[in-house]
Scaffold this motif. Structure first.
Motif, PDB file in Angstrom:
ATOM      1  N   ALA A  13       0.820  -1.215   0.000  1.00 48.87           N
ATOM      2  CA  ALA A  13       0.000   0.000   0.000  1.00 48.87           C
ATOM      3  C   ALA A  13       0.852   1.262   0.000  1.00 48.87           C
ATOM      4  N   GLU A  14       1.956   1.278   0.730  1.00 52.48           N
ATOM      5  CA  GLU A  14       2.777   2.486   0.810  1.00 52.48           C
ATOM      6  C   GLU A  14       3.377   2.863  -0.551  1.00 52.48           C
ATOM      7  N   PRO A  15       4.066   1.939  -1.250  1.00 49.69           N
ATOM      8  CA  PRO A  15       4.562   2.310  -2.584  1.00 49.69           C
ATOM      9  C   PRO A  15       3.420   2.673  -3.545  1.00 49.69           C
ATOM     10  N   MET A  16       2.270   2.017  -3.395  1.00 49.19           N
ATOM     11  CA  MET A  16       1.139   2.347  -4.271  1.00 49.19           C
ATOM     12  C   MET A  16       0.685   3.784  -4.050  1.00 49.19           C
ATOM     13  N   GLU A  17       0.677   4.231  -2.811  1.00 45.81           N
ATOM     14  CA  GLU A  17       0.278   5.614  -2.536  1.00 45.81           C
ATOM     15  C   GLU A  17       1.300   6.591  -3.100  1.00 45.81           C
ATOM     16  N   LEU A  18       2.572   6.221  -3.022  1.00 50.75           N
ATOM     17  CA  LEU A  18       3.606   7.070  -3.626  1.00 50.75           C
ATOM     18  C   LEU A  18       3.457   7.114  -5.140  1.00 50.75           C
ATOM     19  N   LEU A  19       3.181   5.976  -5.745  1.00 53.60           N
ATOM     20  CA  LEU A  19       2.973   5.931  -7.192  1.00 53.60           C
ATOM     21  C   LEU A  19       1.729   6.735  -7.581  1.00 53.60           C
ATOM     22  N   ARG A  20       0.675   6.636  -6.780  1.00 55.80           N
ATOM     23  CA  ARG A  20      -0.537   7.413  -7.044  1.00 55.80           C
ATOM     24  C   ARG A  20      -0.220   8.914  -6.993  1.00 55.80           C
ATOM     25  N   ALA A  21       0.549   9.313  -5.994  1.00 57.62           N
ATOM     26  CA  ALA A  21       0.926  10.723  -5.869  1.00 57.62           C
ATOM     27  C   ALA A  21       1.754  11.171  -7.079  1.00 57.62           C
ATOM     28  N   MET A  22       2.671  10.309  -7.533  1.00 55.91           N
ATOM     29  CA  MET A  22       3.474  10.625  -8.722  1.00 55.91           C
ATOM     30  C   MET A  22       2.575  10.807  -9.942  1.00 55.91           C
ATOM     31  N   LEU A  23       1.635   9.897 -10.110  1.00 56.23           N
ATOM     32  CA  LEU A  23       0.729   9.963 -11.256  1.00 56.23           C
ATOM     33  C   LEU A  23      -0.138  11.216 -11.193  1.00 56.23           C
ATOM     34  N   GLU A  24      -0.649  11.529 -10.027  1.00 58.56           N
ATOM     35  CA  GLU A  24      -1.482  12.726  -9.889  1.00 58.56           C
ATOM     36  C   GLU A  24      -0.683  13.986 -10.174  1.00 58.56           C
ATOM     37  N   GLU A  25       0.582  14.007  -9.735  1.00 58.79           N
ATOM     38  CA  GLU A  25       1.436  15.153 -10.018  1.00 58.79           C
ATOM     39  C   GLU A  25       1.714  15.261 -11.519  1.00 58.79           C
ATOM     40  N   GLN A  26       2.018  14.128 -12.155  1.00 61.95           N
ATOM     41  CA  GLN A  26       2.249  14.144 -13.605  1.00 61.95           C
ATOM     42  C   GLN A  26       1.013  14.625 -14.351  1.00 61.95           C
ATOM     43  N   PHE A  27      -0.146  14.169 -13.923  1.00 61.36           N
ATOM     44  CA  PHE A  27      -1.394  14.590 -14.561  1.00 61.36           C
ATOM     45  C   PHE A  27      -1.538  16.109 -14.460  1.00 61.36           C
ATOM     46  N   ALA A  28      -1.285  16.661 -13.289  1.00 58.46           N
ATOM     47  CA  ALA A  28      -1.395  18.108 -13.087  1.00 58.46           C
ATOM     48  C   ALA A  28      -0.375  18.865 -13.936  1.00 58.46           C
ATOM     49  N   VAL A  29       0.857  18.373 -13.985  1.00 57.06           N
ATOM     50  CA  VAL A  29       1.921  19.038 -14.749  1.00 57.06           C
ATOM     51  C   VAL A  29       1.586  19.039 -16.244  1.00 57.06           C
TER      52      VAL A  29
END
Length: 119
Positions: A13-29
């Motif tokens: 779950a922890e790496p998945m949350e980090l990956l989710r945060a990365m994806l959300e940041e990429q989407f915003a950028v």
């Protein structure tokens, strides 16, 4: 939580949350970049860009937005981190390098469009 998050072969779950945060940041950028390019396209001098270059950059941003949105959708469905071809887990290192990856490295190398692009 999905079964994929509890399976030992999938990222915890922890790496998945980090990956989710990365994806959300990429989407915003990429969304911000596409907005910026759209504004440039409407300016008299196109923000210093050639119109064809602007079109190419905008298309690239659209593709990145779509890839990222698809990865976030897979996360919500519980299929993120599983290879679309062989259905084996995609290694965490690959997901960190390419959070939008849909295939493991082995299957990606076997894909026809990858072979065409490399040749």
């Amino acid at each position: 939580m999905t079964a994929a998050l509890h399976d030992a072969t999938h990222p915890s779950a922890e790496p998945m949350e980090l990956l989710r945060a990365m994806l959300e940041e990429q989407f915003a950028v990429h969304t911000a970049r596409l907005t910026q390019l759209t504004v440039y396209a409407r300016l008299p001098r196109h923000g210093g860009y050639d119109p064809r270059t602007l079109d190419g950059l905008a298309e690239s941003s659209r593709q990145r937005i779509a890839q990222t949105a698809h990865a976030l959708k897979r996360m919500s469905e519980g299929t993120y981190g599983t290879c679309a071809d062989c259905h084996k887990p995609i290694p965490l290192g690959r997901l960190r390098a390419m959070p939008h990856a849909t295939n493991c490295a082995f299957c990606e190398r076997r894909r026809p469009e990858t072979l065409v692009n490399e040749g």
